[in-house]
Design an enzyme around this catalytic site. Structure first.
Site, mmCIF file in Angstrom:
data_model
loop_
_atom_site.group_PDB
_atom_site.id
_atom_site.type_symbol
_atom_site.label_atom_id
_atom_site.label_comp_id
_atom_site.label_asym_id
_atom_site.label_seq_id
_atom_site.Cartn_x
_atom_site.Cartn_y
_atom_site.Cartn_z
ATOM 1 N N TYR A 170 0.829 -1.213 0.000
ATOM 2 C CA TYR A 170 0.000 0.000 0.000
ATOM 3 C C TYR A 170 0.855 1.252 0.000
ATOM 4 O O TYR A 170 0.638 2.169 -0.810
ATOM 5 C CB TYR A 170 -0.915 -0.008 1.221
ATOM 6 N N LYS A 174 1.385 4.558 -2.740
ATOM 7 C CA LYS A 174 1.239 5.981 -2.441
ATOM 8 C C LYS A 174 2.524 6.749 -2.754
ATOM 9 O O LYS A 174 2.472 7.914 -3.173
ATOM 10 C CB LYS A 174 0.822 6.176 -0.980
#
Length: 247
Positions: A170, A174
């Protein structure tokens, strides 16, 4: 509508997107398209705004629109809908995202990147012609919802939730999002665009099974700052509700 700034918020039916819409609608300065994969969920979220008289909001400034970040067809259809109805878009807030999925390592990377990076990039490209038609003050804005987990500095040096040993897939999506943001910021600056990424903090939302320690109503302020803050404070940077964050 003609005197209001037209805003599209993807993933707007819940969490940070919902609270950003709630707060922006209350100003009377924006007409907001609440993006959702499931149109009925956006309709229900707007109904919630209407029924909750305890919060300051103006649901008359909000309308639902279907947009699925994992579907190019859905994204193109949403752009066509906005073009036919309004002929322009002033602010694009790319908030939809996922943090976890099951499957092999390859499958997890593919699905998370498909939504968080590929979907966001396809959406920018689909709406750029409409953003270029914006003539209102404060228009030509693109804001990506990023995360403090994207900071390589914090990942390398911090403990706790920011320790780089945690949330690897994750957080890498980003970090990649931040690079995509900077690329667009440099490409579009000459056309008068302001492009930014926001760090709302570790908020309690469906994204993390409500494990976050921060109220998403507070985190939403970072999204709003990215969307309407002064260029000198937010352009080509990742910001929270008060300051720039380290790469």
């Amino acid at each position: 509508m003609s005197d209001k700034t037209l805003v599209l918020v993807t993933g707007g039916n819940q969490g940070l997107g919902f609270y950003a819409i709630q707060q922006m609608s209350a100003t009377g300065k924006h007409h907001i398209l609440m993006g959702s994969r499931d149109l009925s969920k956006a309709e229900q979220a707007i109904k919630t705004l209407k029924e909750n008289t305890e919060v300051k909001a103006n649901p008359d400034n909000v309308e639902p629109i279907q947009i699925d970040m994992s579907s190019d067809q859905s994204i193109e259809k949403a752009a066509k809908t906005v073009e036919q109805k309004y002929g322009r878009l002033d602010i694009l807030m790319l908030n939809a995202g996922i943090a976890y999925t099951e499957g092999s390592v390859r499958e997890q990377y593919q699905k998370i990147y498909d939504t968080n990076i590929f979907g966001a990039s396809v959406t920018v490209e689909a709406f750029l012609p409409l953003l270029r038609k914006s003539t209102v003050a404060g228009g030509k804005r693109i804001s990506f919802t990023s995360s403090g987990l994207a900071s390589i500095k914090w990942a390398a040096e911090s403990d706790g939730n920011y320790n780089g040993a945690m949330y690897g897939i994750y957080r890498s999506s980003k970090s990649a999002m931040n690079m995509v943001m900077v690329s667009y910021a440099r490409q579009l600056e000459g056309e008068g665009f302001v492009v930014t990424a926001t760090d709302p903090g570790y908020c309690a939302t469906n994204l993390n099974a409500y494990s976050g320690f921060k109220d998403p109503r507070e985190g939403a302020k970072a999204l709003i700052r990215g969307a309407i803050g002064d260029k000198k404070d937010v352009h080509a940077a990742m910001v929270d509700e008060e300051q720039k964050q380290p790469w």
